[in-house]
Design an enzyme around this catalytic site. Structure first.
Site, mmCIF file in Angstrom:
data_model
loop_
_atom_site.group_PDB
_atom_site.id
_atom_site.type_symbol
_atom_site.label_atom_id
_atom_site.label_comp_id
_atom_site.label_asym_id
_atom_site.label_seq_id
_atom_site.Cartn_x
_atom_site.Cartn_y
_atom_site.Cartn_z
ATOM 1 N N HIS A 1 31.231 -15.332 -45.031
ATOM 2 C CA HIS A 1 32.287 -15.615 -44.049
ATOM 3 C C HIS A 1 32.042 -14.823 -42.765
ATOM 4 C CE1 HIS A 1 36.597 -16.082 -42.717
ATOM 5 N NE2 HIS A 1 36.308 -14.927 -42.144
ATOM 6 N N GLU A 2 31.764 -13.528 -42.903
ATOM 7 C CA GLU A 2 31.559 -12.689 -41.713
ATOM 8 C C GLU A 2 30.297 -13.074 -40.963
ATOM 9 O OE1 GLU A 2 33.816 -10.841 -40.526
ATOM 10 O OE2 GLU A 2 35.121 -11.089 -42.260
ATOM 11 N N HIS B 1 30.745 -15.967 -38.636
ATOM 12 C CA HIS B 1 31.320 -15.609 -37.328
ATOM 13 C C HIS B 1 30.204 -15.255 -36.344
ATOM 14 C CE1 HIS B 1 35.517 -15.828 -38.233
ATOM 15 N NE2 HIS B 1 35.530 -14.837 -39.089
ATOM 16 N N GLU C 1 38.901 -18.756 -38.241
ATOM 17 C CA GLU C 1 38.897 -18.270 -39.618
ATOM 18 C C GLU C 1 38.707 -19.422 -40.603
ATOM 19 O OE1 GLU C 1 38.658 -15.235 -40.497
ATOM 20 O OE2 GLU C 1 38.911 -14.457 -38.469
#
Length: 305
Positions: free
Chosen positions: A140-141, A144, A215
Site C-alpha cells: 500500500h505504501e 503511494h 487511499e
C-alpha cells in the site's frame, strides 16, 4: 521508469485538478498578500523559499517529526526482505527503509519521487502484524510512491502551512515595525487574516477529497500487485482496531500527520473531525477489497484475521 503497480487514471486526473486549483489559490494568495503588505519581494521570496524547502526536504522533516530513523538490513532483515520482494515485483527503485519507535501501529511513505522516497513503519506495527499482513501494508505504501501522490499531498498540504506562517509574520512585522500603528494597520491585518482563513479552508477541503481517494487507489493497487486483498483487509481491520483502543490524548501528536499514515490516528470517541477525515471509512476500504477478492477468485473472506 514505469512500475508494475496498476495505474489509476482517475487518481492522476484528481491530482492534476487539485494541483491546478491549489496553484491558482496559491498565486491568488501571494498576490493578495503583495497588495496588502506592499512588499512583493518579501512575500515572493519567503513563499518560494518555504515551498522549495518543503518539496526538497519533506522526507527528512517527516521522519524527524514522526521519530523515524533509517535502518539497515543487518538491524531489520525481515523488513528489508519484504521491501526488496515488493520492489522487485513492482519493478521500482527501493526506497530508504525507516522505523519509528512508536507504540501506535502504522506506516507511512514520503519523498518527492520514487528515487528519493522513504517508507517507514512503527515498532508497534511490526509487533502486531504477521509477515503477509506487513507485506500488504508495505505494498500500500509503495503504491503511494509509485503513483507519486505522496509528493502531491506534500506540496498541497504546504499551502495551509505557509498561510499560517505568513499571517504570523505579517502580524509581528506590523506590530513591531513602527510607523503605521493606526486604523490602517488594523484594516490590513484583518484583510490578511480573512484571505488566509479562506485559503486555508479551500485548501483543506481540496486536500481531504484527494487524500480519501488516494487511499482507496493505494489499497486497490496493493491488492492487485500482491493478489491477496484479503490479507490487506485483515491488516486494515487489525491496525484500525488497535488504534481505536489507544487513548485520544496519546494520538494527538500523530494526528497532525494523518494524511501520510496507512490508517488515521483516531481515538475511540467519534468526533466532527471524522467528517473531514483524510481517509475513507474502514467499511469503504474493506468493501472495495472484498470486491477485488471476488474478482480475483480469492477464497479467504476479506477482513478475517
Amino acid at each position: 521508469m514505469q512500475s508494475r503497480f496498476r495505474s489509476d487514471r482517475r487518481l492522476t486526473a484528481r491530482m492534476g485538478i487539485t494541483l491546478f486549483l491549489l496553484g491558482l489559490l496559491y498565486v491568488a494568495f501571494v498576490a493578495a498578500l503583495i497588495v496588502l503588505l506592499k512588499s512583493w519581494v518579501l512575500v515572493v521570496v519567503v513563499a518560494a523559499g518555504l515551498l522549495g524547502a518543503q518539496y526538497w526536504f519533506s522526507d527528512r522533516v517527516a521522519l524527524f517529526a514522526m521519530r523515524g530513523r533509517v535502518v539497515e538490513r543487518e538491524e531489520y532483515p525481515e523488513l528489508h526482505g519484504v521491501v526488496d520482494r515488493l520492489c522487485a515485483l513492482a519493478d521500482m527503485p527501493k526506497p530508504v527503509v525507516a522505523v519509528s519507535d512508536m507504540e501506535m501501529p502504522n506506516a507511512f511513505a514520503t519523498g518527492r519521487n520514487p528515487d528519493h522516497a522513504v517508507v517507514c513503519v512503527t515498532t508497534g506495527l511490526l509487533r502486531r502484524l504477521e509477515p503477509d499482513e506487513l507485506e500488504g501494508v508495505l505494498a500500500h505504501e509503495l503504491s503511494h510512491v509509485a503513483h507519486k501522490d505522496v509528493a502531491v499531498i506534500t506540496v498541497a498540504s504546504f499551502l495551509g502551512v505557509i498561510a499560517g506562517l505568513i499571517v504570523r509574520f505579517a502580524f509581528y512585522s506590523q506590530l513591531f515595525g513602527g510607523g503605521r500603528r493606526d486604523q490602517n494597520t488594523a484594516v490590513v491585518f484583518a484583510a490578511v487574516m480573512g484571505v488566509s482563513a479562506a485559503v486555508y479552508a479551500i485548501s483543506f477541503l481540496l486536500i481531504r477529497a484527494l487524500s480519501r481517494y488516494r487511499e482507496l487507489a493505494a489499497d486497490r493497487a496493493a491488492a492487485l500487485l500482491t493478489g491477496r486483498p484479503s490479507v490487506l483487509a485483515a491488516a486494515l481491520t487489525k491496525v484500525t482496531g488497535d488504534i481505536a483502543r489507544i487513548p485520544s490524548k496519546d494520538l494527538r501528536t500523530a494526528q497532525a500527520f494523518n494524511a501520510f499514515y496507512f490508517t488515521p490516528a483516531l481515538g475511540r470517541e467519534p468526533s466532527v473531525a471524522r467528517l473531514f477525515s483524510t481517509h475513507p471509512s474502514l467499511e469503504q476500504r474493506i468493501d472495495q477489497l472484498a470486491r477485488i477478492s471476488a474478482e480475483l477468485g480469492e477464497t479467504t473472506t476479506p477482513g478475517g484475521a
